[in-house]
Motif scaffolding. Sequence first.
Motif, PDB file in Angstrom:
ATOM      1  N   ARG A 274     -22.504   2.151  40.058  1.00 48.13           N
ATOM      2  CA  ARG A 274     -21.747   1.903  41.279  1.00 48.13           C
ATOM      3  C   ARG A 274     -21.388   0.425  41.350  1.00 48.13           C
ATOM      4  NH1 ARG A 274     -26.138   4.454  45.206  1.00 48.13           N
ATOM      5  NH2 ARG A 274     -27.380   3.266  43.718  1.00 48.13           N
ATOM      6  N   VAL A 275     -20.186   0.131  41.850  1.00 49.18           N
ATOM      7  CA  VAL A 275     -19.726  -1.256  41.897  1.00 49.18           C
ATOM      8  C   VAL A 275     -19.073  -1.546  43.244  1.00 49.18           C
ATOM      9  CG1 VAL A 275     -19.398  -1.541  39.411  1.00 49.18           C
ATOM     10  CG2 VAL A 275     -17.527  -0.621  40.810  1.00 49.18           C
ATOM     11  N   LEU A 276     -19.022  -2.828  43.567  1.00 48.60           N
ATOM     12  CA  LEU A 276     -18.356  -3.313  44.777  1.00 48.60           C
ATOM     13  C   LEU A 276     -17.651  -4.613  44.421  1.00 48.60           C
ATOM     14  CD1 LEU A 276     -19.712  -3.611  48.376  1.00 48.60           C
ATOM     15  CD2 LEU A 276     -18.992  -5.694  47.206  1.00 48.60           C
ATOM     16  N   LEU A 277     -16.458  -4.806  44.969  1.00 52.33           N
ATOM     17  CA  LEU A 277     -15.721  -6.043  44.732  1.00 52.33           C
ATOM     18  C   LEU A 277     -15.132  -6.544  46.040  1.00 52.33           C
ATOM     19  CD1 LEU A 277     -14.393  -7.578  41.915  1.00 52.33           C
ATOM     20  CD2 LEU A 277     -12.395  -7.002  43.288  1.00 52.33           C
ATOM     21  N   LEU A 278     -15.232  -7.856  46.267  1.00 48.39           N
ATOM     22  CA  LEU A 278     -14.695  -8.482  47.475  1.00 48.39           C
ATOM     23  C   LEU A 278     -14.012  -9.802  47.108  1.00 48.39           C
ATOM     24  CD1 LEU A 278     -14.361  -8.817  50.535  1.00 48.39           C
ATOM     25  CD2 LEU A 278     -16.669  -9.790  50.610  1.00 48.39           C
ATOM     26  N   PRO A 279     -12.675  -9.886  47.168  1.00 47.70           N
ATOM     27  CA  PRO A 279     -11.980 -11.147  46.905  1.00 47.70           C
ATOM     28  C   PRO A 279     -12.165 -12.145  48.056  1.00 47.70           C
ATOM     29  CG  PRO A 279     -10.533  -9.250  46.613  1.00 47.70           C
ATOM     30  CD  PRO A 279     -11.744  -8.770  47.343  1.00 47.70           C
ATOM     31  N   LEU A 280     -12.240 -13.419  47.706  1.00 48.35           N
ATOM     32  CA  LEU A 280     -12.433 -14.479  48.689  1.00 48.35           C
ATOM     33  C   LEU A 280     -11.723 -15.750  48.234  1.00 48.35           C
ATOM     34  CD1 LEU A 280     -16.270 -14.006  49.267  1.00 48.35           C
ATOM     35  CD2 LEU A 280     -14.503 -13.535  50.980  1.00 48.35           C
TER      36      LEU A 280
ATOM     37  N   TYR B 156      -4.842 -13.830  52.688  1.00 47.27           N
ATOM     38  CA  TYR B 156      -3.997 -13.248  53.725  1.00 47.27           C
ATOM     39  C   TYR B 156      -3.780 -11.753  53.463  1.00 47.27           C
ATOM     40  CZ  TYR B 156       0.051 -12.536  56.766  1.00 47.27           C
ATOM     41  OH  TYR B 156       0.917 -12.077  57.730  1.00 47.27           O
ATOM     42  N   GLY B 157      -3.904 -10.959  54.501  1.00 47.92           N
ATOM     43  CA  GLY B 157      -3.708  -9.517  54.347  1.00 47.92           C
ATOM     44  C   GLY B 157      -4.993  -8.762  54.609  1.00 47.92           C
ATOM     45  N   TYR B 158      -5.238  -7.722  53.819  1.00 45.93           N
ATOM     46  CA  TYR B 158      -6.373  -6.835  54.026  1.00 45.93           C
ATOM     47  C   TYR B 158      -7.193  -6.673  52.746  1.00 45.93           C
ATOM     48  CZ  TYR B 158      -3.577  -5.558  58.118  1.00 45.93           C
ATOM     49  OH  TYR B 158      -2.849  -5.574  59.279  1.00 45.93           O
ATOM     50  N   PRO B 159      -7.786  -7.737  52.242  1.00 46.09           N
ATOM     51  CA  PRO B 159      -8.546  -7.628  50.974  1.00 46.09           C
ATOM     52  C   PRO B 159     -10.033  -7.393  51.195  1.00 46.09           C
ATOM     53  CG  PRO B 159      -8.196  -9.912  51.515  1.00 46.09           C
ATOM     54  CD  PRO B 159      -7.665  -9.114  52.676  1.00 46.09           C
ATOM     55  N   GLY B 160     -10.375  -6.486  52.102  1.00 44.07           N
ATOM     56  CA  GLY B 160     -11.780  -6.200  52.367  1.00 44.07           C
ATOM     57  C   GLY B 160     -12.474  -5.581  51.180  1.00 44.07           C
ATOM     58  N   PRO B 161     -13.782  -5.394  51.245  1.00 44.04           N
ATOM     59  CA  PRO B 161     -14.543  -4.887  50.099  1.00 44.04           C
ATOM     60  C   PRO B 161     -14.108  -3.477  49.709  1.00 44.04           C
ATOM     61  CG  PRO B 161     -15.883  -4.863  52.089  1.00 44.04           C
ATOM     62  CD  PRO B 161     -14.641  -5.620  52.421  1.00 44.04           C
ATOM     63  N   VAL B 162     -14.100  -3.227  48.414  1.00 42.54           N
ATOM     64  CA  VAL B 162     -13.821  -1.881  47.889  1.00 42.54           C
ATOM     65  C   VAL B 162     -14.949  -1.499  46.946  1.00 42.54           C
ATOM     66  CG1 VAL B 162     -11.313  -1.842  48.169  1.00 42.54           C
ATOM     67  CG2 VAL B 162     -12.298  -2.926  46.145  1.00 42.54           C
ATOM     68  N   SER B 163     -15.248  -0.205  46.912  1.00 45.00           N
ATOM     69  CA  SER B 163     -16.401   0.246  46.144  1.00 45.00           C
ATOM     70  C   SER B 163     -16.248   1.721  45.803  1.00 45.00           C
ATOM     71  CB  SER B 163     -17.685   0.034  46.956  1.00 45.00           C
ATOM     72  OG  SER B 163     -18.813   0.530  46.277  1.00 45.00           O
ATOM     73  N   ASN B 164     -16.961   2.150  44.754  1.00 47.00           N
ATOM     74  CA  ASN B 164     -17.040   3.574  44.433  1.00 47.00           C
ATOM     75  C   ASN B 164     -18.350   4.180  44.926  1.00 47.00           C
ATOM     76  OD1 ASN B 164     -18.876   2.462  42.674  1.00 47.00           O
ATOM     77  ND2 ASN B 164     -17.943   3.264  40.804  1.00 47.00           N
ATOM     78  N   ALA B 165     -19.096   3.448  45.735  1.00 49.73           N
ATOM     79  CA  ALA B 165     -20.383   3.912  46.254  1.00 49.73           C
ATOM     80  C   ALA B 165     -20.214   4.507  47.644  1.00 49.73           C
ATOM     81  CB  ALA B 165     -21.388   2.766  46.300  1.00 49.73           C
TER      82      ALA B 165
ATOM     83  N   PHE C 167     -27.073   1.270  49.063  1.00 51.34           N
ATOM     84  CA  PHE C 167     -26.353   0.439  48.091  1.00 51.34           C
ATOM     85  C   PHE C 167     -25.698  -0.741  48.786  1.00 51.34           C
ATOM     86  CE2 PHE C 167     -22.251  -0.739  46.310  1.00 51.34           C
ATOM     87  CZ  PHE C 167     -22.569  -1.040  44.996  1.00 51.34           C
ATOM     88  N   PHE C 168     -25.016  -0.491  49.892  1.00 52.32           N
ATOM     89  CA  PHE C 168     -24.314  -1.569  50.587  1.00 52.32           C
ATOM     90  C   PHE C 168     -25.288  -2.561  51.220  1.00 52.32           C
ATOM     91  CE2 PHE C 168     -21.004   1.646  50.314  1.00 52.32           C
ATOM     92  CZ  PHE C 168     -19.916   0.874  49.915  1.00 52.32           C
ATOM     93  N   GLU C 169     -26.418  -2.101  51.702  1.00 51.82           N
ATOM     94  CA  GLU C 169     -27.420  -3.027  52.251  1.00 51.82           C
ATOM     95  C   GLU C 169     -27.886  -3.998  51.170  1.00 51.82           C
ATOM     96  OE1 GLU C 169     -30.356  -0.400  53.726  1.00 51.82           O
ATOM     97  OE2 GLU C 169     -29.280   0.056  55.604  1.00 51.82           O
TER      98      GLU C 169
ATOM     99  N   PRO D 263      -8.027  -1.500  56.660  1.00 54.75           N
ATOM    100  CA  PRO D 263      -8.075  -0.327  57.549  1.00 54.75           C
ATOM    101  C   PRO D 263      -7.986   1.008  56.827  1.00 54.75           C
ATOM    102  CG  PRO D 263      -6.561  -1.993  58.399  1.00 54.75           C
ATOM    103  CD  PRO D 263      -6.923  -2.415  57.008  1.00 54.75           C
ATOM    104  N   LEU D 264      -7.350   1.042  55.658  1.00 56.29           N
ATOM    105  CA  LEU D 264      -7.161   2.306  54.947  1.00 56.29           C
ATOM    106  C   LEU D 264      -8.228   2.568  53.895  1.00 56.29           C
ATOM    107  CD1 LEU D 264      -3.299   2.177  54.362  1.00 56.29           C
ATOM    108  CD2 LEU D 264      -4.526   3.274  56.240  1.00 56.29           C
ATOM    109  N   LEU D 265      -9.031   1.560  53.569  1.00 52.62           N
ATOM    110  CA  LEU D 265     -10.068   1.698  52.543  1.00 52.62           C
ATOM    111  C   LEU D 265     -11.407   1.268  53.141  1.00 52.62           C
ATOM    112  CD1 LEU D 265      -8.137   0.155  49.498  1.00 52.62           C
ATOM    113  CD2 LEU D 265      -8.416   2.582  50.053  1.00 52.62           C
ATOM    114  N   PRO D 266     -11.935   2.027  54.086  1.00 54.96           N
ATOM    115  CA  PRO D 266     -13.144   1.600  54.790  1.00 54.96           C
ATOM    116  C   PRO D 266     -14.397   1.717  53.932  1.00 54.96           C
ATOM    117  CG  PRO D 266     -12.523   3.794  55.500  1.00 54.96           C
ATOM    118  CD  PRO D 266     -11.423   3.316  54.582  1.00 54.96           C
ATOM    119  N   VAL D 267     -15.386   0.894  54.271  1.00 57.00           N
ATOM    120  CA  VAL D 267     -16.730   0.990  53.713  1.00 57.00           C
ATOM    121  C   VAL D 267     -17.678   1.185  54.888  1.00 57.00           C
ATOM    122  CG1 VAL D 267     -16.218  -0.411  51.680  1.00 57.00           C
ATOM    123  CG2 VAL D 267     -17.038  -1.530  53.755  1.00 57.00           C
ATOM    124  N   PRO D 268     -18.917   1.659  54.654  1.00 52.94           N
ATOM    125  CA  PRO D 268     -19.849   1.914  55.768  1.00 52.94           C
ATOM    126  C   PRO D 268     -20.027   0.686  56.653  1.00 52.94           C
ATOM    127  CG  PRO D 268     -20.694   2.883  53.750  1.00 52.94           C
ATOM    128  CD  PRO D 268     -19.493   2.086  53.354  1.00 52.94           C
TER     129      PRO D 268
END
Length: 332
Positions: free
Chosen positions: A49-55, A72-81, A86-88, A112-117
């Motif tokens: 499982r992986v997670l990526l967050l641009p900053l 700028y925009g909506y680059p929130g975290p994305v993951s396959n978990a 896992f997120f904690e 908004p379209l790719l939410p995480v817990p």
Amino acid sequence: MAEAAVLKPDDRAWADTLSRVRHDVYHRPEYARLDAGSSIAFRYAEAGRVLLLPLLLRPVPDTDLHDAVSPYGYPGPVSNASSEGFFERAWQAFKDLLCTRGVVTAFVRLHPLLPVPTRPLAGAGTLVRHGETVSIDLTLTAEQMWSQTHRSHRNQINKARRAGVTVVFDDWSRYDEWIDTYHATMRRVGATSFYFFSRPYFQTLQSTLEDKVHLAVALSPSGEVLGGNLFFSYGGIMHTHLQATRDGDVRHADKLLYDEVRAWGRAAGATVYHLGGGVGGAADSLFRYKAAFSPGRQDFHTWRVITDPRAYDKLAGTPTPEALEGRFPPYR
């Protein structure tokens, strides 16, 4: 075995991670490079499982410290978990790793379209709901999308067509003229300096994102540029990046642009067109204008994290709910 890392845009692990998760153009390394600042991505991996967050890293004035902010925009975290555990663990690793690198805080705009817990986010920082954004379901038929559009918008779109307004796509010879229109619009609405993107920014945006960015331009019957919509299309997701119309009579070109762009997206095989929300996520006139195109709604959140509590205390004092939920970080 868990692994946490900070990646640079040219690190192959950034692109490799994106190949394993559903993501958007905002997560691409080439997009992160567009903003001023040092572009990085936080990556966390554990048992497949992986997670990526641009900053973006920004120097804190008069210190050797930095803080982190979303591009700028909506680059929130994305993951396959999907597991909250896992997120904690990922967010604890995020805080620990950034602290060791001299990063005091992080301000993240969630997608908004790719939410995480949300519970692990709230446990590791402060999660702020700002309001809703609007999206159009492009899997609907053209007739269904039209019926979901408010009657006043439909009337004005029809008026634009009867007035001879047309929309052309990806005629980049019109780009400079539309950029002038965009800057004039920002002056007209009294936008802050942040939104006055420079001409080199626009040129780099096009050359860097290539077929992921498109330009729709509304023309009068005599061929004058009435306005334009600069939008992204990637991985089935579309976003209006910036839209602007010239001063004076534009013959409802703004609404015709949205209608034509959604038709373009449906024909291109996109599944959703995200229009965004009001200013700062508020349910204001801009939100109501967008909401008249579609009933699609999603929550928009930002996430604020103190990664180095000692440094934060020196810069801003003891954190309070007001400081964490207002302008963040408060020492900016």
